[in-house]
Design a protein around this motif. Structure first.
Motif, short mmCIF file in Angstrom:
data_model
loop_
_atom_site.label_atom_id
_atom_site.label_comp_id
_atom_site.label_asym_id
_atom_site.label_seq_id
_atom_site.Cartn_x
_atom_site.Cartn_y
_atom_site.Cartn_z
N THR A 1 0.81 -1.22 0.00
CA THR A 1 0.00 0.00 0.00
C THR A 1 0.85 1.27 0.00
O THR A 1 0.49 2.26 0.63
CB THR A 1 -0.94 0.01 1.23
OG1 THR A 1 -0.15 -0.14 2.42
CG2 THR A 1 -1.94 -1.12 1.15
N ASP A 2 1.96 1.25 -0.70
CA ASP A 2 2.81 2.43 -0.78
C ASP A 2 3.22 2.64 -2.23
O ASP A 2 3.14 1.72 -3.06
CB ASP A 2 4.04 2.26 0.13
CG ASP A 2 4.55 3.60 0.62
OD1 ASP A 2 4.09 4.64 0.11
OD2 ASP A 2 5.42 3.61 1.51
N TRP A 3 3.70 3.82 -2.55
CA TRP A 3 3.99 4.18 -3.94
C TRP A 3 5.02 3.26 -4.61
O TRP A 3 4.88 2.96 -5.80
CB TRP A 3 4.45 5.64 -4.00
CG TRP A 3 3.34 6.60 -3.69
CD1 TRP A 3 3.14 7.27 -2.52
CD2 TRP A 3 2.26 6.97 -4.54
NE1 TRP A 3 2.00 8.03 -2.58
CE2 TRP A 3 1.44 7.88 -3.82
CE3 TRP A 3 1.89 6.62 -5.83
CZ2 TRP A 3 0.29 8.43 -4.36
CZ3 TRP A 3 0.74 7.19 -6.37
CH2 TRP A 3 -0.05 8.08 -5.64
N PRO A 4 6.07 2.79 -3.92
CA PRO A 4 7.02 1.89 -4.58
C PRO A 4 6.37 0.62 -5.15
O PRO A 4 6.83 0.10 -6.17
CB PRO A 4 8.02 1.54 -3.47
CG PRO A 4 7.98 2.72 -2.56
CD PRO A 4 6.56 3.18 -2.57
N PHE A 5 5.30 0.15 -4.51
CA PHE A 5 4.61 -1.03 -5.03
C PHE A 5 3.93 -0.74 -6.36
O PHE A 5 3.80 -1.61 -7.22
CB PHE A 5 3.58 -1.53 -4.01
CG PHE A 5 4.20 -2.11 -2.77
CD1 PHE A 5 4.63 -3.43 -2.73
CD2 PHE A 5 4.37 -1.33 -1.63
CE1 PHE A 5 5.21 -3.96 -1.59
CE2 PHE A 5 4.96 -1.85 -0.50
CZ PHE A 5 5.38 -3.17 -0.47
N ILE A 6 3.48 0.49 -6.52
CA ILE A 6 2.88 0.89 -7.80
C ILE A 6 3.93 0.87 -8.89
O ILE A 6 3.69 0.36 -10.00
CB ILE A 6 2.25 2.29 -7.68
CG1 ILE A 6 1.10 2.26 -6.67
CG2 ILE A 6 1.75 2.79 -9.04
CD1 ILE A 6 0.52 3.63 -6.35
N TRP A 7 5.11 1.42 -8.59
CA TRP A 7 6.19 1.43 -9.59
C TRP A 7 6.70 0.02 -9.88
O TRP A 7 7.21 -0.25 -10.97
CB TRP A 7 7.34 2.33 -9.13
CG TRP A 7 6.92 3.67 -8.63
CD1 TRP A 7 7.34 4.31 -7.49
CD2 TRP A 7 5.98 4.57 -9.24
NE1 TRP A 7 6.73 5.52 -7.36
CE2 TRP A 7 5.89 5.72 -8.41
CE3 TRP A 7 5.19 4.51 -10.39
CZ2 TRP A 7 5.05 6.79 -8.70
CZ3 TRP A 7 4.35 5.58 -10.68
CH2 TRP A 7 4.29 6.69 -9.85
N ALA A 8 6.54 -0.89 -8.92
CA ALA A 8 6.94 -2.29 -9.15
C ALA A 8 5.94 -3.02 -10.04
O ALA A 8 6.32 -3.90 -10.82
CB ALA A 8 7.05 -3.02 -7.81
N LEU A 9 4.66 -2.65 -9.97
CA LEU A 9 3.61 -3.33 -10.74
C LEU A 9 3.37 -2.70 -12.10
O LEU A 9 3.12 -3.40 -13.09
CB LEU A 9 2.31 -3.31 -9.92
CG LEU A 9 1.03 -3.83 -10.57
CD1 LEU A 9 1.18 -5.28 -11.03
CD2 LEU A 9 -0.15 -3.70 -9.62
N LEU A 10 3.48 -1.37 -12.18
CA LEU A 10 3.09 -0.64 -13.39
C LEU A 10 3.83 -1.07 -14.66
O LEU A 10 3.20 -1.22 -15.72
CB LEU A 10 3.26 0.86 -13.14
CG LEU A 10 2.56 1.81 -14.12
CD1 LEU A 10 1.06 1.55 -14.15
CD2 LEU A 10 2.85 3.26 -13.75
N PRO A 11 5.16 -1.29 -14.63
CA PRO A 11 5.86 -1.67 -15.87
C PRO A 11 5.32 -2.96 -16.50
O PRO A 11 5.29 -3.07 -17.73
CB PRO A 11 7.31 -1.86 -15.41
CG PRO A 11 7.45 -1.03 -14.19
CD PRO A 11 6.12 -1.10 -13.51
N TRP A 12 4.89 -3.91 -15.68
CA TRP A 12 4.35 -5.16 -16.21
C TRP A 12 3.08 -4.88 -17.02
O TRP A 12 2.88 -5.45 -18.10
CB TRP A 12 4.05 -6.13 -15.07
CG TRP A 12 5.26 -6.56 -14.30
CD1 TRP A 12 5.96 -5.81 -13.39
CD2 TRP A 12 5.95 -7.81 -14.39
NE1 TRP A 12 7.02 -6.52 -12.89
CE2 TRP A 12 7.04 -7.75 -13.48
CE3 TRP A 12 5.73 -8.98 -15.12
CZ2 TRP A 12 7.91 -8.82 -13.30
CZ3 TRP A 12 6.60 -10.04 -14.93
CH2 TRP A 12 7.68 -9.96 -14.04
#
Length: 335
Positions: free
Chosen positions: A196-207
């Motif tokens: 639930t933090d912004w780094p998780f978004i950057w980890a998922l978004l490229p896929w």
């Protein structure tokens, strides 16, 4: 050629779903253990709120909402691909064991390969993909027959068997682990949105950025693979090559999602079915609709679940299962 009336219908449904997502996001921003007044949302978004308002919105609510939305889209697209390449309406990454494979890989990585917190976040989708891919490969091998191709019923049964076996392995892994690590894995298994933090978004978004356009590019191949192997071979498609490539895509989408949201099933089952009922079975039409439905379903489930029982709420995976399990039984009896 796609009929103009169907394209118009698809656009109308997409607009309606977009509005539903926006409304659910706004409701989710205001609700929670620390409530945020709706008349203060816009000032907080524009950076004119108090420190407390901006902290609740940008550090707690908004990252979780975006993660949930993206993960729901990934799971829906993964389910749509699996149903297309297997010609099986019951295929779903959670039901046939792909999510369980990702979970076991994450558990092993988390328990036995300690790394720094920063790199851990970005490694999670990769580790989940490795576990999910190995599981999908074994399921594919056991359900395939040389002269008949993929056997839909065998695939479901073998997938369920793998899911149960992997659940047993997970229990063995956590039985000797530290209490803090067991708590994390237990939350993951329940489908509790933990990233639930912004780094998780950057980890998922490229896929998603890579795999969603690729799936749209392959939409017509999915249409042909959904007919029969004879038809696909007749029009010059390398069936096994295309099927394996699309299977890897489906596995990557599911693994990247569950790496940050936990073991969530049924979104990949329900979203494609609802989309097909609305706009028909052509992949070019129903895949965009399924993406929006999947994102909205998981977002709605998480919004309801985290506000039903204070302070921890009900995991989104549990809320989705309450809806999805009866729907799965309905489809099983119907088919």
């Amino acid at each position: 050629m796609i009929q103009p009336a169907l394209i118009k219908r698809q656009r109308f449904i997409l607009c309606l779903l977009f509005l539903l997502i926006i409304v659910t996001m706004v409701v989710g921003m205001g609700l929670g253990y620390a409530s945020l007044s709706y008349d203060r949302l816009l000032p907080a978004i524009l950076g004119k709120g108090t420190f407390k308002e901006e902290f609740i919105l940008f550090s707690i609510r908004l990252p979780r909402i975006i993660i949930t939305l993206l993960a729901g889209m990934s799971l829906a697209l993964s389910g749509a691909i699996l149903q297309g390449i297997t010609r099986n309406d019951l295929a779903d990454p959670g039901i046939i064991g792909i999510n369980s494979g990702a979970g076991v890989a994450i558990a092993i990585f988390f328990l036995f390969f300690p790394v720094q917190a920063g790199s851990f976040i970005y490694l999670l989708p990769v580790i989940a993909f490795i576990g999910a891919f190995l599981t999908a490969f074994l399921i594919y091998v056991f359900s395939y027959k040389k002269n008949e191709g993929i056997q839909p019923v065998r695939l479901i049964l073998i997938g369920v068997g793998f899911s149960m076996a992997l659940s047993g392995i997970m229990i063995v892994l956590i039985s000797s682990a530290e209490r803090a690590k067991v708590d994390f894995i237990a939350k993951w298994l329940a489908g509790n949105i933990w990233g639930t933090d912004w780094p998780f978004i950057w980890a998922l978004l490229p896929w998603l950025v890579i795999l969603v356009p690729f799936t749209f590019y392959k939409a017509n191949r999915l249409n042909i693979l959904g007919l029969s192997e004879q038809v696909a071979i007749g029009v010059g498609i390398y069936v096994e090559k295309e099927r394996i490539l699309l299977l890897i895509t489906a596995v990557a989408l599911a693994a990247s999602a569950v790496a940050v949201t936990g073991g969530i099933a049924f979104v990949g089952l329900m979203a494609p079915h609802i989309a097909k009922a609305l706009v028909g079975p052509r992949n070019q039409l129903f895949i965009p609709v399924a993406l929006f439905i999947g994102g909205w379903l998981l977002l709605l489930a998480d919004t309801i679940g985290r506000n039903l029982a204070a302070p921890d709420g009900i995991p989104a995976g549990t809320m989705v299962a309450i809806i999805g399990a009866p729907y799965f039984l309905y489809l099983l009896l119907k088919k």
